[in-house]
Design an enzyme around this catalytic site. Sequence first.
Site, PDB file in Angstrom:
ATOM      1  N   HIS A  17       0.834  -1.207   0.000  1.00  0.00           N
ATOM      2  CA  HIS A  17       0.000   0.000   0.000  1.00  0.00           C
ATOM      3  C   HIS A  17       0.870   1.259   0.000  1.00  0.00           C
ATOM      4  O   HIS A  17       0.600   2.214  -0.732  1.00  0.00           O
ATOM      5  CB  HIS A  17      -0.886   0.059   1.260  1.00  0.00           C
ATOM      6  CG  HIS A  17      -1.881  -1.050   1.397  1.00  0.00           C
ATOM      7  ND1 HIS A  17      -2.015  -1.804   2.539  1.00  0.00           N
ATOM      8  CD2 HIS A  17      -2.815  -1.519   0.530  1.00  0.00           C
ATOM      9  CE1 HIS A  17      -2.993  -2.678   2.383  1.00  0.00           C
ATOM     10  NE2 HIS A  17      -3.486  -2.546   1.164  1.00  0.00           N
ATOM     11  N   LYS A  41     -17.761  -5.407   8.922  1.00  0.00           N
ATOM     12  CA  LYS A  41     -16.553  -6.230   8.909  1.00  0.00           C
ATOM     13  C   LYS A  41     -15.882  -6.133  10.269  1.00  0.00           C
ATOM     14  O   LYS A  41     -15.728  -5.035  10.813  1.00  0.00           O
ATOM     15  CB  LYS A  41     -15.591  -5.717   7.829  1.00  0.00           C
ATOM     16  CG  LYS A  41     -15.129  -6.790   6.853  1.00  0.00           C
ATOM     17  CD  LYS A  41     -14.276  -6.150   5.802  1.00  0.00           C
ATOM     18  CE  LYS A  41     -13.482  -7.142   4.998  1.00  0.00           C
ATOM     19  NZ  LYS A  41     -12.640  -6.463   4.012  1.00  0.00           N
ATOM     20  N   ARG A  90      -2.153  -6.420  -8.265  1.00  0.00           N
ATOM     21  CA  ARG A  90      -1.022  -7.301  -7.956  1.00  0.00           C
ATOM     22  C   ARG A  90      -0.842  -8.361  -9.030  1.00  0.00           C
ATOM     23  O   ARG A  90       0.244  -8.626  -9.489  1.00  0.00           O
ATOM     24  CB  ARG A  90      -1.238  -7.987  -6.600  1.00  0.00           C
ATOM     25  CG  ARG A  90      -1.014  -7.081  -5.432  1.00  0.00           C
ATOM     26  CD  ARG A  90      -1.516  -7.691  -4.181  1.00  0.00           C
ATOM     27  NE  ARG A  90      -2.953  -7.959  -4.289  1.00  0.00           N
ATOM     28  CZ  ARG A  90      -3.741  -8.274  -3.287  1.00  0.00           C
ATOM     29  NH1 ARG A  90      -3.235  -8.403  -2.089  1.00  0.00           N
ATOM     30  NH2 ARG A  90      -5.019  -8.483  -3.463  1.00  0.00           N
ATOM     31  N   SER A 128      -3.020  -7.539   3.156  1.00  0.00           N
ATOM     32  CA  SER A 128      -3.295  -7.396   4.596  1.00  0.00           C
ATOM     33  C   SER A 128      -3.714  -8.744   5.186  1.00  0.00           C
ATOM     34  O   SER A 128      -3.409  -9.055   6.335  1.00  0.00           O
ATOM     35  CB  SER A 128      -4.410  -6.377   4.823  1.00  0.00           C
ATOM     36  OG  SER A 128      -4.042  -5.123   4.332  1.00  0.00           O
TER      37      SER A 128
HETATM   38  O1  PNS Z   1      -8.680  -2.833   0.625  1.00  0.00           O
HETATM   39  P1  PNS Z   1      -9.922  -3.372  -0.004  1.00  0.00           P
HETATM   40  O2  PNS Z   1     -10.754  -4.082   1.031  1.00  0.00           O
HETATM   41  O3  PNS Z   1      -9.630  -4.222  -1.215  1.00  0.00           O
HETATM   42  O4  PNS Z   1     -10.770  -2.090  -0.518  1.00  0.00           O
HETATM   43  C1  PNS Z   1     -12.039  -2.253  -1.104  1.00  0.00           C
HETATM   44  C2  PNS Z   1     -12.751  -0.912  -1.264  1.00  0.00           C
HETATM   45  C3  PNS Z   1     -12.754  -0.131   0.052  1.00  0.00           C
HETATM   46  C4  PNS Z   1     -12.066  -0.080  -2.304  1.00  0.00           C
HETATM   47  C5  PNS Z   1     -14.200  -1.228  -1.736  1.00  0.00           C
HETATM   48  O5  PNS Z   1     -14.734  -2.228  -0.936  1.00  0.00           O
HETATM   49  C6  PNS Z   1     -15.105  -0.006  -1.648  1.00  0.00           C
HETATM   50  O6  PNS Z   1     -14.974   0.925  -2.400  1.00  0.00           O
HETATM   51  N1  PNS Z   1     -16.071  -0.059  -0.694  1.00  0.00           N
HETATM   52  C7  PNS Z   1     -17.041   1.005  -0.481  1.00  0.00           C
HETATM   53  C8  PNS Z   1     -18.437   0.586  -0.979  1.00  0.00           C
HETATM   54  C9  PNS Z   1     -18.478   0.739  -2.490  1.00  0.00           C
HETATM   55  O7  PNS Z   1     -18.482   1.847  -2.978  1.00  0.00           O
HETATM   56  N2  PNS Z   1     -18.426  -0.400  -3.210  1.00  0.00           N
HETATM   57  C10 PNS Z   1     -18.239  -0.390  -4.663  1.00  0.00           C
HETATM   58  C11 PNS Z   1     -19.512  -0.499  -5.443  1.00  0.00           C
HETATM   59  S1  PNS Z   1     -19.995  -2.170  -5.689  1.00  0.00           S
END
Ligand code: PNS
Length: 160
Positions: A17, A41, A90, A128
């Site tokens: 990150h 979560k 990745r 993570s």
């Molecule tokens: O580190 P991560 O868990 O891969 O991040 C995922 C993240 C936070 C980018 C994604 O889950 C997100 O944007 N969540 C907010 C809700 C949302 O807008 N979802 C996308 C539309 S389906």
Amino acid sequence: MRRAIYPGSFDPVTFGHLDIIKRSSKLFDEIIVGVLNNSQKNALFSIDERVNMIKKLTCEYPNVRVDSFEGLLIDYAKQVDASIIIRGLRAVTDFEYELQIAQTNHVQYQNIETVFLTTSLNYSYLSSTIVREFASHGGDISRFVPAEIVPLIEAKYQVK
Ligand code: PNS
């Protein structure tokens, strides 16, 4: 002014990150690291802990700020007037999910573009989840996260 959001759970933040944050800070005028506050979560670190950790680790970059958000990313992007979402890729296994999210976000909000940065080879295996898995079994996580946060992660598993 090109303001970009780098969103994620960052539970915990990893070298992967931090590499994306450093590289994006050179590409855009301002980067907001958006830490998702997902009440559904069960995170290892609280939202404040995650935000504060990333703040300390990115204080050398003057155009990076760290914030938290709840709900939809596009709503947060509108709120902070950001036009770019940054995500790290990745491997090909990330691609399908990331493409789906990026396209959904763009359908819902045409002013947002998702920019993908390929993760450095050094960190292409890292997540993570892997950090938490290693730490939970007492494994060495010093190659995954900065030295400052190793004891914070280890402490979480000592009290559990
Ligand atoms: O580190 P991560 O868990 O891969 O991040 C995922 C993240 C936070 C980018 C994604 O889950 C997100 O944007 N969540 C907010 C809700 C949302 O807008 N979802 C996308 C539309 S389906």
